[in-house]
Design a protein around this motif. Structure first.
Motif, PDB file in Angstrom:
ATOM      1  N   LEU A   1       0.806  -1.222   0.000  1.00  0.00           N
ATOM      2  CA  LEU A   1       0.000   0.000   0.000  1.00  0.00           C
ATOM      3  C   LEU A   1       0.841   1.275   0.000  1.00  0.00           C
ATOM      4  CD1 LEU A   1      -2.592  -1.068   2.741  1.00  0.00           C
ATOM      5  CD2 LEU A   1      -2.894  -1.159   0.251  1.00  0.00           C
ATOM      6  N   GLY A   2       2.064   1.179   0.497  1.00  0.00           N
ATOM      7  CA  GLY A   2       2.896   2.375   0.647  1.00  0.00           C
ATOM      8  C   GLY A   2       3.124   3.165  -0.629  1.00  0.00           C
ATOM      9  N   PRO A   3       3.446   2.512  -1.757  1.00  0.00           N
ATOM     10  CA  PRO A   3       3.665   3.289  -2.990  1.00  0.00           C
ATOM     11  C   PRO A   3       2.435   4.077  -3.416  1.00  0.00           C
ATOM     12  CG  PRO A   3       4.616   1.096  -3.206  1.00  0.00           C
ATOM     13  CD  PRO A   3       3.814   1.097  -1.931  1.00  0.00           C
ATOM     14  N   ALA A   4       1.250   3.477  -3.364  1.00  0.00           N
ATOM     15  CA  ALA A   4       0.036   4.196  -3.753  1.00  0.00           C
ATOM     16  C   ALA A   4      -0.270   5.327  -2.789  1.00  0.00           C
ATOM     17  CB  ALA A   4      -1.146   3.227  -3.821  1.00  0.00           C
ATOM     18  N   ALA A   5       0.053   5.130  -1.509  1.00  0.00           N
ATOM     19  CA  ALA A   5      -0.200   6.171  -0.516  1.00  0.00           C
ATOM     20  C   ALA A   5       0.749   7.353  -0.661  1.00  0.00           C
ATOM     21  CB  ALA A   5      -0.096   5.584   0.887  1.00  0.00           C
ATOM     22  N   GLY A   6       1.864   7.139  -1.368  1.00  0.00           N
ATOM     23  CA  GLY A   6       2.811   8.228  -1.592  1.00  0.00           C
ATOM     24  C   GLY A   6       4.008   8.212  -0.669  1.00  0.00           C
ATOM     25  N   LEU A   7       4.242   7.105   0.054  1.00  0.00           N
ATOM     26  CA  LEU A   7       5.402   7.021   0.935  1.00  0.00           C
ATOM     27  C   LEU A   7       6.639   6.646   0.114  1.00  0.00           C
ATOM     28  CD1 LEU A   7       5.658   7.420   4.022  1.00  0.00           C
ATOM     29  CD2 LEU A   7       5.721   4.933   4.234  1.00  0.00           C
ATOM     30  N   ALA A   8       7.765   7.268   0.439  1.00  0.00           N
ATOM     31  CA  ALA A   8       9.001   7.022  -0.293  1.00  0.00           C
ATOM     32  C   ALA A   8       9.443   5.574  -0.142  1.00  0.00           C
ATOM     33  CB  ALA A   8      10.101   7.957   0.201  1.00  0.00           C
ATOM     34  N   ALA A   9      10.033   5.023  -1.203  1.00  0.00           N
ATOM     35  CA  ALA A   9      10.424   3.613  -1.211  1.00  0.00           C
ATOM     36  C   ALA A   9      11.388   3.274  -0.084  1.00  0.00           C
ATOM     37  CB  ALA A   9      11.037   3.254  -2.562  1.00  0.00           C
ATOM     38  N   GLY A  10      12.356   4.148   0.165  1.00  0.00           N
ATOM     39  CA  GLY A  10      13.323   3.882   1.227  1.00  0.00           C
ATOM     40  C   GLY A  10      12.671   3.821   2.595  1.00  0.00           C
ATOM     41  N   ARG A  11      11.694   4.672   2.813  1.00  0.00           N
ATOM     42  CA  ARG A  11      11.003   4.672   4.104  1.00  0.00           C
ATOM     43  C   ARG A  11      10.124   3.434   4.254  1.00  0.00           C
ATOM     44  NH1 ARG A  11       7.365   9.675   6.515  1.00  0.00           N
ATOM     45  NH2 ARG A  11       7.164   8.850   8.639  1.00  0.00           N
ATOM     46  N   ILE A  12       9.484   3.027   3.173  1.00  0.00           N
ATOM     47  CA  ILE A  12       8.681   1.796   3.210  1.00  0.00           C
ATOM     48  C   ILE A  12       9.556   0.615   3.592  1.00  0.00           C
ATOM     49  CG2 ILE A  12       7.392   0.151   1.797  1.00  0.00           C
ATOM     50  CD1 ILE A  12       6.439   2.568   0.119  1.00  0.00           C
TER      51      ILE A  12
END
Length: 209
Positions: free
Chosen positions: A116-127
């Motif tokens: 879900l993180g990419p669609a939510a707009g969270l940076a890949a490194g933080r995910i």
């Protein structure tokens, strides 16, 4: 390791492989069989292509799709009142079950973050950092081998049982959630709870984006 609810669990030097019978959802560490053998002896050629990829594909559609998913899931699955940053310290190895409920929640949260993180707009490194933080380095000393295997796979790669794939994808999510909740005595419900925990976290940290 043992037999439970249509599965035989084999401990292969710390990595557990689950042999599953028809009707049991496919597992990230599993080999699906036409029937369970009377003894856990199975010939399998790892060079053959796998039946499925246990890594959950990212939710498609961007922030609007994530908002719609969170709005659908959170009224149906209440996440625990546990901050994601401290979840591993509080949940690893906790609760009943062959895979303790706390571990299943963490595995669901890790897979949920990655899906879900990419669609939510969270940076890949933080995910990646957040997902990996849900599986502490000493996990094998704090919980059983099966649970540690599933949590390691979820945190490092974003794997999850097959119903989670349908839960994230567009389609009949109510049916997918019902199938997930039927997994194990408490495993599926706890995994769903972890996904809801990830969704609530992502909703909070990206609401101002």
């Amino acid at each position: 390791m043992g037999v439970a609810r249509g599965a035989v669990h084999l401990d292969l030097d710390g990595f557990v492989v689950s042999l599953t019978a028809p009707g049991v959802p496919w597992l990230p560490n599993g080999v699906a069989l036409g029937r369970l053998p009377p003894a856990p002896v199975v010939r399998w050629d790892p060079a053959d292509p796998p039946l499925w990829d246990p890594v959950v594909p990212p939710l498609a559609g961007g922030p609007a799709a994530f908002a719609a998913f969170a709005a659908w899931l959170l009224p149906r699955v209440a996440p625990p009142d546990v901050p994601l940053a401290s979840a591993a310290g509080r949940l690893v190895g906790r609760g009943p079950g062959l895979t303790p409920e706390g571990d299943d929640v963490l595995a669901g949260a890790a897979a949920g973050l990655r899906a879900l993180g990419p669609a939510a707009g969270l940076a890949a490194g933080r995910i990646d950092a957040l997902a990996r933080s849900l599986c502490p380095p000493d996990v094998r000393t704090r919980t059983g081998a099966l649970s540690a295997t599933l949590l390691l796979l979820a945190a490092s790669r974003g794997t999850a049982p097959e119903p989670v794939h349908r839960l994230i994808a567009a389609g009949d999510r109510d049916a997918a959630l019902a199938d997930l909740r039927r997994l194990g005595a408490s495993t599926g419900g706890a995994v769903a709870t972890g996904i809801a925990l990830a969704a609530r976290y992502l909703e909070t940290v990206t609401s101002g984006a």
